[in-house]
Design an enzyme around this catalytic site. Structure first.
Site, PDB file in Angstrom:
ATOM      1  N   LYS A 185      38.767  28.694  45.113  1.00  0.00           N
ATOM      2  CA  LYS A 185      38.334  29.210  43.811  1.00  0.00           C
ATOM      3  C   LYS A 185      39.291  28.727  42.720  1.00  0.00           C
ATOM      4  O   LYS A 185      38.867  28.318  41.645  1.00  0.00           O
ATOM      5  CB  LYS A 185      38.247  30.748  43.849  1.00  0.00           C
ATOM      6  CG  LYS A 185      37.063  31.220  44.679  1.00  0.00           C
ATOM      7  CD  LYS A 185      37.055  32.700  44.976  1.00  0.00           C
ATOM      8  CE  LYS A 185      35.942  32.997  45.983  1.00  0.00           C
ATOM      9  NZ  LYS A 185      35.894  34.383  46.431  1.00  0.00           N
ATOM     10  N   GLN A 209      39.447  39.457  46.117  1.00  0.00           N
ATOM     11  CA  GLN A 209      38.934  38.819  47.329  1.00  0.00           C
ATOM     12  C   GLN A 209      38.702  39.875  48.407  1.00  0.00           C
ATOM     13  O   GLN A 209      39.606  40.622  48.758  1.00  0.00           O
ATOM     14  CB  GLN A 209      39.933  37.748  47.810  1.00  0.00           C
ATOM     15  CG  GLN A 209      39.469  36.968  49.021  1.00  0.00           C
ATOM     16  CD  GLN A 209      38.213  36.142  48.731  1.00  0.00           C
ATOM     17  OE1 GLN A 209      38.117  35.451  47.729  1.00  0.00           O
ATOM     18  NE2 GLN A 209      37.231  36.216  49.620  1.00  0.00           N
ATOM     19  N   ASP A 257      31.894  38.613  40.232  1.00  0.00           N
ATOM     20  CA  ASP A 257      31.265  38.587  41.558  1.00  0.00           C
ATOM     21  C   ASP A 257      29.872  39.238  41.515  1.00  0.00           C
ATOM     22  O   ASP A 257      29.075  39.063  42.435  1.00  0.00           O
ATOM     23  CB  ASP A 257      32.129  39.356  42.577  1.00  0.00           C
ATOM     24  CG  ASP A 257      32.986  38.428  43.428  1.00  0.00           C
ATOM     25  OD1 ASP A 257      32.610  37.246  43.581  1.00  0.00           O
ATOM     26  OD2 ASP A 257      34.025  38.892  43.940  1.00  0.00           O
TER      27      ASP A 257
END
Ligand code: NDP
Length: 278
Positions: free
Chosen positions: A52, A96, A119
């Site tokens: 990422k 994460q 997200d």
């Protein structure tokens, strides 16, 4: 022989478009900043976080990295998220997953400001998707829609079957296909006669989490098959939820694993980051 839907090529195409857009924003004095939080030392999570960060660098998104020890308390993590929520220079916040067991994942997801939830996991963003309002969309299903559109697969009026109903893949996938005017069935572990339901599909999206479960018996001739699954086999190679060798000869288009849906998830995360400037 089926046409391969090349997620590597399509994700690169999207990232290049975003890079150009980021440059335009930069010229106007605007830059996206993504804060990435990793708790603990899970090697797979570390790889995802690194990928990422690399994608941010490629596109021209500033990334802030918070690598916290696995003993970090829930309170400490919530404190950091609150600080980032209030920081006007931060557009996106990503924790994460999974987080260590002593931290409540749902509480963490809900603590991220919906305006920075790149997200797309916050209940307000999930709700916005359901009622067709603007909001961040979960990256993997958003990536599947891009794969279909950029491979000239028409969704409107098609029989779409999604196998799997998780909050991050199956459910938003069903809603996105519906938004594109597909006729959608979402199947799951209690579905009766899965084979015949899958066989109806013009577009079959598989996110079941079982290696090679979907074979030729589940697939209609000429269907488009999207395999979200990703598993490492004993021989070290990757495979999906679809038995590629059995299905590929009878379908019109199919995603490979690796190189199908996988690369799209990060591309759509980057899209969510840039969209915060739009
Ligand atoms: P989950 O395990 O959260 O969900 C799996 C779903 O499949 C559940 O809804 C479950 O039903 C259903 N299911 C399980 N067994 C069966 C069965 N025998 N018949 C029908 N349905 C069944 O998985 P995720 O959605 O998180 O992920 C799915 C796959 O996608 C995994 O392989 C994962 O690794 C991969 N993945 C890949 C990503 C990428 O970037 N490429 C991103 C995210 C996930 P029920 O709800 O009834 O239990």
């Amino acid at each position: 022989m089926a046409e391969l839907i090349d997620g590597k090529r399509i994700s690169k195409e999207i990232k290049d478009e975003l890079k150009a857009e980021a440059e335009k924003f930069k010229a106007e004095g605007k830059e996206a900043t993504l804060a990435v939080i990793l708790v603990g030392d899970d090697p797979a999570s570390a790889v995802y976080v690194n990928n990422k960060k690399k994608a941010c660098e490629y596109i021209g998104i500033k990334s802030l990295s918070y690598e916290l020890p696995k003993e970090t308390t829930e309170e400490e993590l919530l404190g950091l998220i609150e600080k980032l929520n209030k920081d006007d220079s931060v557009n996106g916040i990503l924790v994460q997953l999974p987080v260590p067991d002593h931290i409540d994942e749902n509480k963490i997801i809900r603590s991220i400001s919906p305006l920075k939830d790149v997200d797309g996991f916050h209940p307000l963003n999930v709700g916005a998707l359901l009622i067709g309002e603007k909001g961040y969309v979960s990256c993997t299903p958003a990536g599947v829609i891009q794969l279909l559109k950029r491979s000239n697969v028409d969704i409107e009026g098609k029989e779409c079957v999604v196998v799997g109903r998780s909050n991050i893949v199956g459910k938003p996938m069903g809603v996105l296909l519906l938004r594109e005017n597909g006729t959608v069935t979402i199947a799951h572990s209690r579905t009766k006669d899965l084979k015949s339901i899958c066989k109806r599909a013009d577009i079959l999206v598989v996110a079941v989490g079982k290696p090679k479960m979907i074979n030729a018996d589940y697939v209609k001739e000429g269907a488009v098959v999207i395999d979200v699954g990703i598993h490492r086999m004993d021989n070290g190679k990757l495979c999906g939820d679809v038995d590629f060798d059995s299905v590929e000869p009878i379908v019109s288009k199919i995603t490979p694993v690796p190189g199908g849906v996988g690369p799209m998830t990060i591309a759509m995360l980057m899209d969510n980051c840039i969209s915060s400037l739009r």
